[in-house]
Design a protein around this motif. Structure first.
Motif, PDB file in Angstrom:
ATOM      1  N   ASN A  12      -0.165   5.845   3.623  1.00  0.00           N
ATOM      2  CA  ASN A  12      -0.578   4.594   4.437  1.00  0.00           C
ATOM      3  C   ASN A  12       0.507   4.213   5.203  1.00  0.00           C
ATOM      4  O   ASN A  12       0.958   3.063   5.957  1.00  0.00           O
ATOM      5  N   LYS A  13       1.366   5.190   5.791  1.00  0.00           N
ATOM      6  CA  LYS A  13       2.537   5.120   6.630  1.00  0.00           C
ATOM      7  C   LYS A  13       2.216   4.412   7.962  1.00  0.00           C
ATOM      8  O   LYS A  13       3.171   3.885   8.943  1.00  0.00           O
ATOM      9  N   ASP A  14       0.940   4.381   8.205  1.00  0.00           N
ATOM     10  CA  ASP A  14       0.743   3.756   9.527  1.00  0.00           C
ATOM     11  C   ASP A  14       0.307   2.118   9.482  1.00  0.00           C
ATOM     12  O   ASP A  14      -0.140   1.520  10.449  1.00  0.00           O
ATOM     13  N   LYS A  15       0.663   1.867   8.290  1.00  0.00           N
ATOM     14  CA  LYS A  15       0.289   0.151   8.195  1.00  0.00           C
ATOM     15  C   LYS A  15       1.602  -0.627   8.249  1.00  0.00           C
ATOM     16  O   LYS A  15       2.681  -0.215   7.562  1.00  0.00           O
ATOM     17  N   THR A  40      -2.722  -7.231   7.059  1.00  0.00           N
ATOM     18  CA  THR A  40      -2.088  -5.814   7.201  1.00  0.00           C
ATOM     19  C   THR A  40      -2.807  -5.120   8.498  1.00  0.00           C
ATOM     20  O   THR A  40      -3.842  -5.193   8.944  1.00  0.00           O
ATOM     21  N   GLU A  88       0.911  -1.086  -0.106  1.00  0.00           N
ATOM     22  CA  GLU A  88      -0.124  -0.010   0.104  1.00  0.00           C
ATOM     23  C   GLU A  88       0.768   1.307  -0.144  1.00  0.00           C
ATOM     24  O   GLU A  88       0.364   2.391   0.241  1.00  0.00           O
ATOM     25  N   ARG A 107      -2.625  -2.065  11.395  1.00  0.00           N
ATOM     26  CA  ARG A 107      -2.547  -0.667  11.458  1.00  0.00           C
ATOM     27  C   ARG A 107      -2.831  -0.249  12.990  1.00  0.00           C
ATOM     28  O   ARG A 107      -3.719   0.204  13.374  1.00  0.00           O
TER      29      ARG A 107
END
Length: 518
Positions: free
Chosen positions: A432-435, A449, A408, A451
């Motif tokens: 989407n750096k929090d995934k 995935t 992502e 989060r």
């Protein structure tokens, strides 16, 4: 008595060095001169990351010699748009075109005082607070000494010693500014060596939780490596353009290796790593198309450099587990290259579009059909991509990409463990750096995935000694590390930290576990 004398001399030298730096700052800024608009802009927007005198801090030095591969027009674009896969922000909405061009002209102008860091400067900064054998050989705490983690908290420049069984903090101590390149452990795991961006090398006794020696190896440092016999340390510098070798016991300087080619062209060092089976250090160069191999020092003999020509600059590189092959890529290049260190030449090219982060590559065994159509277990290399949302999986026999796993967003770190069925990769750059993705190594499919902290960057997984647990960083000033069961992928624990970045397990690093970077 000798130790106390050396320590006092070192402390006096550090004070002298600080006075010298202050004098340099005054002279470089030009006391009595009218401060120009560009200097004001630089101080406001650039100095925090690149240093007030352009000598580098968390970001690289901004001097003509350090900008050899960056043309002025490209530099203007970088200031306007930011730079992919770095912390460099875009300034097009903050600085107008004239301001941006003035900054480019400024950083491409040599400073009024040319910075240098000589052997004399290095020797003047050495401080030995505890000689070998002075401190007890028994640890001052109870834990599995090979299952410890060191967690680097870049938010306030501290390091936490973490128990890898209970995940309880043992000790937290202040580090030098902006540690970089990952700490390196002595082979027995007792000592750890840190390199800071501004050149300080620190030796820390984990058993006694004390700093035992320090020295400043350069002005702007990339990373360090320690030999497999635990006797020497090699430091890679951006500024000056050199490698510096130290004795591992007290950080006595052994030798400076100026980095230049036969024509006298100098280069920054991309990174230096220990190559255990070879008893050598391997360094790739930022501004020269060469790889250097330097043997460990032998008493009475000087280590000579073996230079290997390569097809392109190597900004980022990785070794096969046998350390026979080096796999590297240039920033922005269309592919990678495979260097046979035994033969001393490039033997393969790899089609890798985007910007593969080979320094974070990992390997594992995967079933692939051979020429007869039969499945056989082969070693594959997997690398995240700093520019594109994908993980490239490469057959290390044919050097063909067998799969690109879509993610992502661009990723920075990838990790696994010999005992784990999964590989973890973050989505460090982009919205989407929090995934974080979890990939099944047997199917090359994303199976989950995570989060964990919406809106906050999740990055850099590291496994514990036996691969049963995983810890993940939340890169935020109000951050934390999160412990997961490596098999069920269930969250187990959170510990608050101040922007924790890397976490380094003693066993994995000293045993060169192939699921982690070396």
């Amino acid at each position: 008595m000798l130790k106390n004398k050396r320590s006092m001399l070192g402390k006096i030298a550090i004070v002298g060095a600080a006075i010298s730096v202050s004098a340099f700052s005054v002279q470089a800024s030009g006391v009595g001169d009218v401060v120009s608009k560009v200097e004001v802009d630089y101080s406001k927007h650039c100095a925090a990351c690149h240093g007030s005198e352009r000598l580098g801090a968390m970001g690289p030095a901004l001097l003509p010699d350090n900008l050899k591969r960056l043309r002025k027009n490209n530099a203007t674009t970088v200031i306007a748009e930011g730079r992919t896969a770095t912390q460099m922000p875009a300034f097009k909405n903050i600085l107008d075109a004239d301001q941006r061009q003035a900054l480019v002209d400024y950083i491409f102008t040599p400073p009024k005082v040319i910075p240098s860091w000589t052997e004399k400067d290095i020797l003047a900064t050495q401080v030995v607070t505890h000689t070998q054998g002075e401190l007890p050989n028994k640890p001052v705490f109870e834990a599995d000494l090979m299952n410890l983690f060191l967690v680097v908290e870049i938010g306030d420049h501290h390091v936490t010693v973490l128990n890898g069984d209970t995940f309880e903090p043992i000790h937290r101590f202040k580090s030098r500014f902006a540690l970089h390149g990952g700490p390196k452990y002595s082979p027995d795991g007792r000592y750890v060596y840190f390199a800071s961006r501004d050149g300080w090398i620190t030796k820390y006794d984990i058993y006694n939780l004390k700093v035992v020696a320090e020295v400043r190896a350069g002005i702007n440092t990339r990373n360090l490596a320690i030999s497999s016999d635990g006797k020497s340390v090699m430091v890679a510098n951006y500024l000056p353009n050199n490698l510096v070798m130290f004795d591992a016991e007290n950080l006595d300087m052994l030798k400076i290796y100026p980095v230049m080619n036969s024509e006298g062209k100098t280069s920054r060092v991309s990174a230096v790593y220990n190559a255990p089976p070879r008893n050598t250090y391997i360094a790739a160069l930022k501004d020269l198309k060469e790889v250097w191999e330097i043997p460990y020092p032998v008493e009475g003999k000087s280590s000579t450099v073996r230079k290997i020509a390569v097809n392109d600059y190597l900004d980022d590189f990785f070794f096969d587990p046998d350390y026979k092959l080096l796999i590297g890529a240039s920033r922005g290049a269309a592919g990678g290259q495979v260097v046979d260190l035994d033969l001393g030449k490039v033997v393969h090219s790899i089609p890798l579009p985007g910007m593969p982060h080979l320094g974070s590559g990992i390997t594992w065994d995967y079933p692939i059909k051979n020429e007869k159509g039969l499945l056989e277990m082969r070693q594959v290399l997997a690398s995240p991509n700093l520019k594109e949302g994908k993980v490239s999986v490469i057959d290390m026999k044919t050097w063909k990409v067998i799969k690109e796993i879509k993610t992502e967003g661009p990723g920075f770190f990838m990790r696994s463990h010999e005992n784990s069925p999964y590989a973890w990769v973050d989505v460090f750059f982009g919205p989407n750096k929090d995934k974080v993705h979890v990939i099944d190594k047997s199917t090359l499919e994303i199976v989950k995935t995570l989060r964990p902290s919406p809106g906050k960057t999740a990055a850099h997984v590291e496994f514990n000694k036996d691969g049963s647990k995983v810890i993940l960083s939340i890169w935020d000033m109000d951050g934390e590390i999160i412990v997961y069961d490596a098999n069920t992928l269930e969250e187990e624990k959170r510990l608050p930290m101040v922007k924790p970045s890397g976490k380094y397990n003693v066993w994995n690093k000293t045993q060169y576990e192939r699921g982690t970077s070396h």
